[in-house]
Design a protein around this motif. Structure first.
Motif, PDB file in Angstrom:
ATOM      1  N   ARG A  97      30.442 -12.274   5.864  1.00 33.17           N
ATOM      2  CA  ARG A  97      29.468 -11.308   5.352  1.00 33.17           C
ATOM      3  C   ARG A  97      29.999  -9.877   5.370  1.00 33.17           C
ATOM      4  NH1 ARG A  97      24.046 -12.344   8.638  1.00 33.17           N
ATOM      5  NH2 ARG A  97      23.218 -10.866   7.123  1.00 33.17           N
ATOM      6  N   LEU A  98      31.197  -9.683   5.873  1.00 34.55           N
ATOM      7  CA  LEU A  98      31.738  -8.333   5.969  1.00 34.55           C
ATOM      8  C   LEU A  98      32.224  -7.826   4.614  1.00 34.55           C
ATOM      9  CD1 LEU A  98      33.795  -8.607   9.285  1.00 34.55           C
ATOM     10  CD2 LEU A  98      31.492  -7.674   8.973  1.00 34.55           C
ATOM     11  N   ASP A  99      32.279  -6.500   4.493  1.00 35.27           N
ATOM     12  CA  ASP A  99      32.800  -5.901   3.272  1.00 35.27           C
ATOM     13  C   ASP A  99      34.319  -5.756   3.384  1.00 35.27           C
ATOM     14  OD1 ASP A  99      32.851  -3.961   5.199  1.00 35.27           O
ATOM     15  OD2 ASP A  99      32.120  -2.348   3.903  1.00 35.27           O
ATOM     16  N   ALA A 100      34.955  -5.398   2.273  1.00 38.91           N
ATOM     17  CA  ALA A 100      36.417  -5.330   2.217  1.00 38.91           C
ATOM     18  C   ALA A 100      36.971  -4.300   3.197  1.00 38.91           C
ATOM     19  CB  ALA A 100      36.865  -5.003   0.797  1.00 38.91           C
ATOM     20  N   ARG A 101      36.282  -3.183   3.340  1.00 41.88           N
ATOM     21  CA  ARG A 101      36.759  -2.128   4.236  1.00 41.88           C
ATOM     22  C   ARG A 101      36.853  -2.632   5.675  1.00 41.88           C
ATOM     23  NH1 ARG A 101      33.750   1.688   7.053  1.00 41.88           N
ATOM     24  NH2 ARG A 101      31.888   0.872   6.038  1.00 41.88           N
ATOM     25  N   THR A 102      35.824  -3.342   6.120  1.00 44.48           N
ATOM     26  CA  THR A 102      35.818  -3.849   7.494  1.00 44.48           C
ATOM     27  C   THR A 102      36.838  -4.959   7.672  1.00 44.48           C
ATOM     28  OG1 THR A 102      33.446  -3.340   7.566  1.00 44.48           O
ATOM     29  CG2 THR A 102      34.324  -4.719   9.325  1.00 44.48           C
ATOM     30  N   VAL A 103      36.969  -5.836   6.672  1.00 38.23           N
ATOM     31  CA  VAL A 103      37.975  -6.893   6.740  1.00 38.23           C
ATOM     32  C   VAL A 103      39.367  -6.284   6.841  1.00 38.23           C
ATOM     33  CG1 VAL A 103      39.052  -8.803   5.474  1.00 38.23           C
ATOM     34  CG2 VAL A 103      36.559  -8.591   5.529  1.00 38.23           C
ATOM     35  N   SER A 104      39.609  -5.219   6.115  1.00 39.03           N
ATOM     36  CA  SER A 104      40.906  -4.549   6.154  1.00 39.03           C
ATOM     37  C   SER A 104      41.198  -4.016   7.548  1.00 39.03           C
ATOM     38  CB  SER A 104      40.938  -3.406   5.136  1.00 39.03           C
ATOM     39  OG  SER A 104      42.191  -2.775   5.127  1.00 39.03           O
ATOM     40  N   VAL A 105      40.189  -3.434   8.185  1.00 41.47           N
ATOM     41  CA  VAL A 105      40.355  -2.906   9.542  1.00 41.47           C
ATOM     42  C   VAL A 105      40.708  -4.026  10.516  1.00 41.47           C
ATOM     43  CG1 VAL A 105      39.142  -1.848  11.483  1.00 41.47           C
ATOM     44  CG2 VAL A 105      38.866  -0.914   9.188  1.00 41.47           C
ATOM     45  N   ILE A 106      40.008  -5.155  10.402  1.00 40.19           N
ATOM     46  CA  ILE A 106      40.255  -6.281  11.307  1.00 40.19           C
ATOM     47  C   ILE A 106      41.662  -6.844  11.106  1.00 40.19           C
ATOM     48  CG2 ILE A 106      39.589  -8.676  11.778  1.00 40.19           C
ATOM     49  CD1 ILE A 106      36.690  -7.836  11.323  1.00 40.19           C
ATOM     50  N   LEU A 107      42.059  -7.031   9.860  1.00 44.62           N
ATOM     51  CA  LEU A 107      43.387  -7.593   9.584  1.00 44.62           C
ATOM     52  C   LEU A 107      44.493  -6.669  10.081  1.00 44.62           C
ATOM     53  CD1 LEU A 107      42.825  -9.009   5.976  1.00 44.62           C
ATOM     54  CD2 LEU A 107      42.989 -10.308   8.109  1.00 44.62           C
ATOM     55  N   THR A 108      44.277  -5.374   9.937  1.00 45.73           N
ATOM     56  CA  THR A 108      45.274  -4.413  10.402  1.00 45.73           C
ATOM     57  C   THR A 108      45.331  -4.375  11.918  1.00 45.73           C
ATOM     58  OG1 THR A 108      44.892  -3.044   8.431  1.00 45.73           O
ATOM     59  CG2 THR A 108      46.012  -2.007  10.293  1.00 45.73           C
ATOM     60  N   HIS A 109      44.166  -4.292  12.545  1.00 41.04           N
ATOM     61  CA  HIS A 109      44.095  -4.175  14.003  1.00 41.04           C
ATOM     62  C   HIS A 109      44.635  -5.421  14.696  1.00 41.04           C
ATOM     63  CE1 HIS A 109      42.023  -4.098  17.996  1.00 41.04           C
ATOM     64  NE2 HIS A 109      42.339  -2.823  17.922  1.00 41.04           N
ATOM     65  N   SER A 110      44.335  -6.596  14.125  1.00 38.19           N
ATOM     66  CA  SER A 110      44.759  -7.861  14.741  1.00 38.19           C
ATOM     67  C   SER A 110      46.234  -8.177  14.496  1.00 38.19           C
ATOM     68  CB  SER A 110      43.914  -9.012  14.194  1.00 38.19           C
ATOM     69  OG  SER A 110      44.174  -9.229  12.814  1.00 38.19           O
ATOM     70  N   GLU A 111      46.847  -7.456  13.553  1.00 38.99           N
ATOM     71  CA  GLU A 111      48.234  -7.721  13.139  1.00 38.99           C
ATOM     72  C   GLU A 111      48.380  -9.167  12.657  1.00 38.99           C
ATOM     73  OE1 GLU A 111      51.186  -6.437  15.994  1.00 38.99           O
ATOM     74  OE2 GLU A 111      49.860  -4.853  16.735  1.00 38.99           O
ATOM     75  N   SER A 112      47.405  -9.604  11.907  1.00 41.38           N
ATOM     76  CA  SER A 112      47.392 -10.978  11.396  1.00 41.38           C
ATOM     77  C   SER A 112      48.622 -11.247  10.541  1.00 41.38           C
ATOM     78  CB  SER A 112      46.122 -11.206  10.565  1.00 41.38           C
ATOM     79  OG  SER A 112      46.095 -12.510  10.048  1.00 41.38           O
ATOM     80  N   LYS A 113      49.242 -12.411  10.760  1.00 36.67           N
ATOM     81  CA  LYS A 113      50.447 -12.784  10.026  1.00 36.67           C
ATOM     82  C   LYS A 113      50.165 -13.719   8.853  1.00 36.67           C
ATOM     83  CE  LYS A 113      52.862 -10.556  13.046  1.00 36.67           C
ATOM     84  NZ  LYS A 113      53.409  -9.212  12.686  1.00 36.67           N
ATOM     85  N   LEU A 114      49.000 -14.358   8.897  1.00 39.89           N
ATOM     86  CA  LEU A 114      48.674 -15.369   7.879  1.00 39.89           C
ATOM     87  C   LEU A 114      47.164 -15.431   7.755  1.00 39.89           C
ATOM     88  CD1 LEU A 114      49.425 -17.922   6.125  1.00 39.89           C
ATOM     89  CD2 LEU A 114      49.336 -19.237   8.258  1.00 39.89           C
ATOM     90  N   ILE A 115      46.660 -15.565   6.522  1.00 36.08           N
ATOM     91  CA  ILE A 115      45.212 -15.667   6.301  1.00 36.08           C
ATOM     92  C   ILE A 115      44.915 -16.901   5.471  1.00 36.08           C
ATOM     93  CG2 ILE A 115      43.116 -14.447   5.631  1.00 36.08           C
ATOM     94  CD1 ILE A 115      44.769 -11.951   5.207  1.00 36.08           C
ATOM     95  N   PHE A 116      44.015 -17.728   5.964  1.00 36.30           N
ATOM     96  CA  PHE A 116      43.450 -18.820   5.178  1.00 36.30           C
ATOM     97  C   PHE A 116      42.153 -18.289   4.567  1.00 36.30           C
ATOM     98  CE2 PHE A 116      46.179 -21.091   8.112  1.00 36.30           C
ATOM     99  CZ  PHE A 116      46.711 -22.113   7.332  1.00 36.30           C
ATOM    100  N   ILE A 117      42.081 -18.342   3.224  1.00 33.85           N
ATOM    101  CA  ILE A 117      40.977 -17.691   2.515  1.00 33.85           C
ATOM    102  C   ILE A 117      40.241 -18.704   1.651  1.00 33.85           C
ATOM    103  CG2 ILE A 117      40.322 -15.727   1.076  1.00 33.85           C
ATOM    104  CD1 ILE A 117      43.373 -14.915   1.332  1.00 33.85           C
TER     105      ILE A 117
END
Length: 548
Positions: A97-117
């Motif tokens: 339910r999150l917006d793109a801005r918040t998802v971007s913050v989470i992906l950056t902060h977590s240093e995610s290497k891979l995303i299943f979408i």
């Protein structure tokens, strides 16, 4: 007795991942997942998870690196709760339910290497990635397709099913070296300024999963309907717990009352979880018939209104109420039912059941204390204090936030929740407020400060404060009190403010009520008096027929 000490034979790291191995042996030919016309057995589920873990490793994902998932309650989402840690990685499930801005913050902060979408979330994720700074490395992407997936999306890079197919069927999953190794990273809210990433270990998730099964008296091979989003604190640990008991997981991409009732009747559902909004939805369905067989529901997230409890139970739902946080990985307090309460009238039973309750059998301690002195409040149901917890499933800490970790996990041995409550004479607690001004809307925690920060960017807004207003559908929704700049009074409408926020916030964070005031109430030091605004919102009564 001094010669006795831990040895390798009695010190194997605890992890919920072992549930799947045992389940495939005991319940191998029994259904594990049902989703539309798709059915898997437990043997198939374990094999798919192993092959997927193999492919994740082949992509170069290293131990304790973060792998993100953004998907609804579909088979892939369930499988990834085993497959990602099978590869030695840390699962980060993101709120759809999150917006793109918040998802971007989470992906950056977590240093995610891979995303299943999931294919339906692909536009949001691509938008989120476009917000990365030029020097930030973007994660690899894997698309989860489905029967309704547009053909244009199928050609998108690597797909989930291709990874399952190409994986090594003989892959030996990577066991944790220590039970304190991280297994999950969950974010408590969509805060952009300081996201709170909760890190849990294998040991903690093993303990909460087993504890949750015992506390709810979940039998072997129940039929579990996934109405609770799996991204909510890992489905309150039932993502792993259902494997421990060989459950049938009924997966739903989306649902409403009709879909839930159809699933109950078609599959013989025995258990489900959800926020009070789900109870309200089910109990307000027109001309609903009493269930042929009882269905047990565990609810949490906000105190369920007594009237909603009474209506739902009259249909045939058996409701249990609990309390937990992302920081505990599931429910650690439940309103344990006493036999003598059955003799009480319905309204009194519902009032008692609406309390959060006592610690679960596998949790160590719960108290309500004065937040400054740490002294327990009087057990009178009136004296207010902060809820504090300690037990094996409390988080390891906040990711990249040592100050926040130290503030909540204090040297006195308690985790301070920030939730305000009373303790009744029978030692059952009851939540009264949220000291951090958190609003619970449809089971989602949202920060009033985050909404206020957006309101303050409106060119006509002078001051803004957000509190919770009761909502018949969502439990609570944001209510914004706003004063306008000189010359703007009468030139801005409630609808315009709502639409402004809608373009900058996830739907559930958008204020459903906007009240214009000439001036907001303040203390002598100039701080806005939110308790005054809460009383104003309370006098408005619950918002009716609200939708996100």
């Amino acid at each position: 007795m001094d010669q006795f000490r831990p040895r390798p034979a009695n010190s194997t790291p605890l992890t919920p991942l072992t549930f799947l191995d045992r389940c495939a042996t005991v319940y191998g030919d029994c259904p594990s997942i049902i989703y539309g016309h798709t059915t898997y057995t437990w043997k198939q589920t374990r094999q798919r998870c192993l092959q997927l873990a193999s492919s994740i490793s082949n992509l170069g994902i290293k131990k304790q690196q973060v792998v993100s998932v953004i998907a609804p309650n579909i088979p892939a989402m369930y499988e990834l709760y085993f497959a990602i840690p099978f590869a030695g990685a840390i699962i980060n499930s993101i709120n759809t339910r999150l917006d793109a801005r918040t998802v971007s913050v989470i992906l950056t902060h977590s240093e995610s290497k891979l995303i299943f979408i999931d294919y339906q979330s692909l536009p949001i994720v691509l938008d989120a990635l476009s917000m990365f700074s030029p020097n930030t490395q973007k994660p690899m992407l894997v698309l989860i397709t489905d029967d309704g997936c547009p053909t244009t999306s199928v050609g998108f890079g690597t797909t989930y099913e291709s990874m399952v197919e190409k994986g090594d069927p003989g892959f030996n999953w990577i066991r944790p070296e220590s039970e304190w190794d991280p297994i999950t990273l969950n974010y408590t809210s969509g805060t952009t300024s300081s996201p709170k990433g909760v890190v849990h270990c294998h040991r903690g998730m093993f303990l909460i999963a087993v504890d949750s099964l015992i506390e709810w008296s979940v039998p072997k091979q129940p039929v579990y309907l996934w109405t609770l989003p799996m991204f909510h604190a890992n489905g309150w640990s039932y993502t792993w717990g259902t494997a421990a008991v060989g459950a049938v997981n009924i997966c739903l991409r989306k649902f409403d009352a009709d879909v839930i009732y159809d699933s109950i009747n078609k599959h013989g559902v025995t258990h489900m979880c959800g926020a009070p909004v789900v109870l309200n939805m089910l109990s307000n369905t027109p001309e609903v018939k009493r269930l042929k067989n009882p269905v047990k529901i565990m609810t949490a997230g906000a105190p369920p209104p007594a009237a909603v409890l009474a209506r739902a139970e009259s249909i045939g739902f058996i409701i249990s109420h609990g309390y937990g946080l992302t920081e505990t990985g599931g429910l650690v307090v439940t309103c344990a039912w006493k036999g003598e309460w059955d003799r009480l009238q319905g309204t009194e039973r519902a009032r008692l059941k609406a309390r959060q309750g006592v610690r679960t059998v596998g949790f160590m301690d719960v108290d309500v204390v004065d937040p400054e002195s740490g002294v327990s409040v009087t057990r009178d149901g009136l004296s207010i204090g902060e809820v504090v917890l300690r037990g094996g499933c409390v988080m390891l800490g906040y990711f990249k936030d040592p100050e926040g970790t130290a503030k909540s996990m204090r040297e006195n041995g308690w985790f301070y929740t920030g939730d305000v409550a009373v303790m009744h004479p029978d030692e059952y607690i009851e939540i009264k407020d949220r000291s951090k001004d958190v609003i619970i809307s449809g089971g989602e925690n949202l920060s009033s400060v985050e909404v206020e920060s957006i309101l303050y960017t409106h060119p006509a807004v002078n001051e803004a404060a957000v509190v919770a207003r009761a909502d018949e559908f969502w439990g609570e929704t944001p209510c914004a009190f706003v004063s306008l700049k000189a010359g703007m009074v009468g030139k801005v409408t409630e609808k315009e403010v709502v639409e402004y926020c809608r373009g900058k916030l996830p739907g559930y964070m958008v204020p459903k009520t906007v009240v214009f005031k000439e001036e907001l109430p303040k203390t002598s030091t100039g701080k806005i008096q939110k308790f005054v605004l809460r009383e104003m919102a309370k006098k408005m009564g619950p918002l009716r027929k609200s939708r996100m």
